[in-house]
Design a protein around this motif. Structure first.
Motif, short mmCIF file in Angstrom:
data_model
loop_
_atom_site.label_atom_id
_atom_site.label_comp_id
_atom_site.label_asym_id
_atom_site.label_seq_id
_atom_site.Cartn_x
_atom_site.Cartn_y
_atom_site.Cartn_z
N ASN A 146 -4.95 3.06 -0.52
CA ASN A 146 -4.98 2.14 -1.74
C ASN A 146 -4.10 1.10 -1.68
N SER A 147 -4.15 0.08 -2.25
CA SER A 147 -3.54 -1.07 -2.32
C SER A 147 -2.67 -1.29 -3.85
N TYR A 148 -1.78 -1.57 -3.92
CA TYR A 148 -1.11 -1.93 -5.27
C TYR A 148 -0.57 -3.36 -5.36
N ALA A 149 -0.99 -3.93 -6.70
CA ALA A 149 -0.47 -5.24 -6.96
C ALA A 149 0.03 -5.39 -8.34
N HIS B 32 5.26 12.42 -1.39
CA HIS B 32 3.96 12.11 -2.08
C HIS B 32 3.86 12.60 -3.59
N GLY B 33 4.34 13.88 -3.77
CA GLY B 33 4.16 14.50 -5.20
C GLY B 33 5.15 13.79 -6.07
N ARG B 34 6.05 12.83 -5.52
CA ARG B 34 6.97 12.11 -6.70
C ARG B 34 6.40 10.68 -6.47
N LEU B 35 5.73 10.09 -5.38
CA LEU B 35 5.41 8.67 -5.19
C LEU B 35 4.21 8.51 -5.83
N TYR B 36 3.22 9.24 -5.79
CA TYR B 36 1.62 8.68 -6.26
C TYR B 36 1.76 8.93 -7.81
N PRO B 37 2.06 10.08 -8.25
CA PRO B 37 1.96 10.03 -9.73
C PRO B 37 2.89 8.94 -10.41
N ASN B 38 3.96 8.65 -9.86
CA ASN B 38 4.56 7.66 -10.45
C ASN B 38 3.85 6.29 -10.22
N LEU B 39 3.17 6.01 -9.23
CA LEU B 39 2.47 4.76 -9.12
C LEU B 39 1.32 4.81 -10.22
N ASP B 40 0.78 5.95 -10.29
CA ASP B 40 -0.62 6.07 -11.30
C ASP B 40 -0.21 5.75 -12.65
N THR B 41 1.06 6.26 -12.95
CA THR B 41 1.92 6.11 -14.31
C THR B 41 1.84 4.42 -14.52
N LYS C 288 6.15 3.45 0.09
CA LYS C 288 7.11 4.83 0.37
C LYS C 288 8.18 4.48 1.45
N ALA C 289 7.97 3.74 2.47
CA ALA C 289 8.88 3.37 3.57
C ALA C 289 10.01 2.52 2.79
N GLU C 290 9.58 1.48 1.97
CA GLU C 290 10.64 0.90 1.24
C GLU C 290 11.78 1.71 0.69
N MET C 291 11.00 2.50 -0.32
CA MET C 291 11.67 3.15 -1.40
C MET C 291 12.54 4.37 -0.53
N HIS D 276 0.88 -0.98 0.04
CA HIS D 276 -0.01 0.04 -0.16
C HIS D 276 0.91 0.95 0.18
N GLY D 277 0.44 2.46 -0.38
CA GLY D 277 1.12 3.67 -0.51
C GLY D 277 2.31 3.87 0.67
N LEU D 278 1.89 3.91 1.68
CA LEU D 278 2.93 4.12 2.79
C LEU D 278 3.99 3.05 2.99
N ALA D 279 3.63 1.84 2.63
CA ALA D 279 4.57 0.64 2.67
C ALA D 279 5.63 0.85 1.66
#
Length: 102
Positions: free
Chosen positions: A75-78, A49-58, A36-39, A31-34
């Protein structure tokens, strides 16, 4: 063996986006914060957040990652199957040039 067309799609990604794919692949419940923490651990600096979430959306837009909801705010991501194939193709390509003795 990888297909060149698959590798070319991976080439369209930035290094940061590739790293996001690998992190998502490696987390049990990404999920987003997990993510983010790993990155932040790898990059040793804050990932805004302005870097992370737009790149996830891409990655979602490219069909490599699927976005879901864990709850109202999270949000979850897979990886999609295509995302998994992209990583496998990239790793096979890398292995042609880099082998490490273990």
């Amino acid at each position: 063996m990888f297909r060149v067309s698959e590798l070319q799609r991976m080439q369209d990604l930035t290094g940061f986006q590739r790293d996001l794919l690998y992190v998502i692949a490696g987390l049990d419940e990404p999920h987003g914060l997990a993510v983010k923490a790993e990155m932040e651990e790898y990059y040793t600096s804050e990932i805004h957040h302005g870097r992370l979430y737009p790149n996830l959306d891409t990655l979602v837009d490219k069909g490599l990652v699927e976005k879901g909801k864990l709850d109202q705010r999270t949000n979850s991501y897979a990886l999609t199957r295509r995302g998994q194939r992209e990583i496998a193709a990239r790793r096979e390509w890398e292995h042609q040039y880099v082998t490490l003795d273990e």
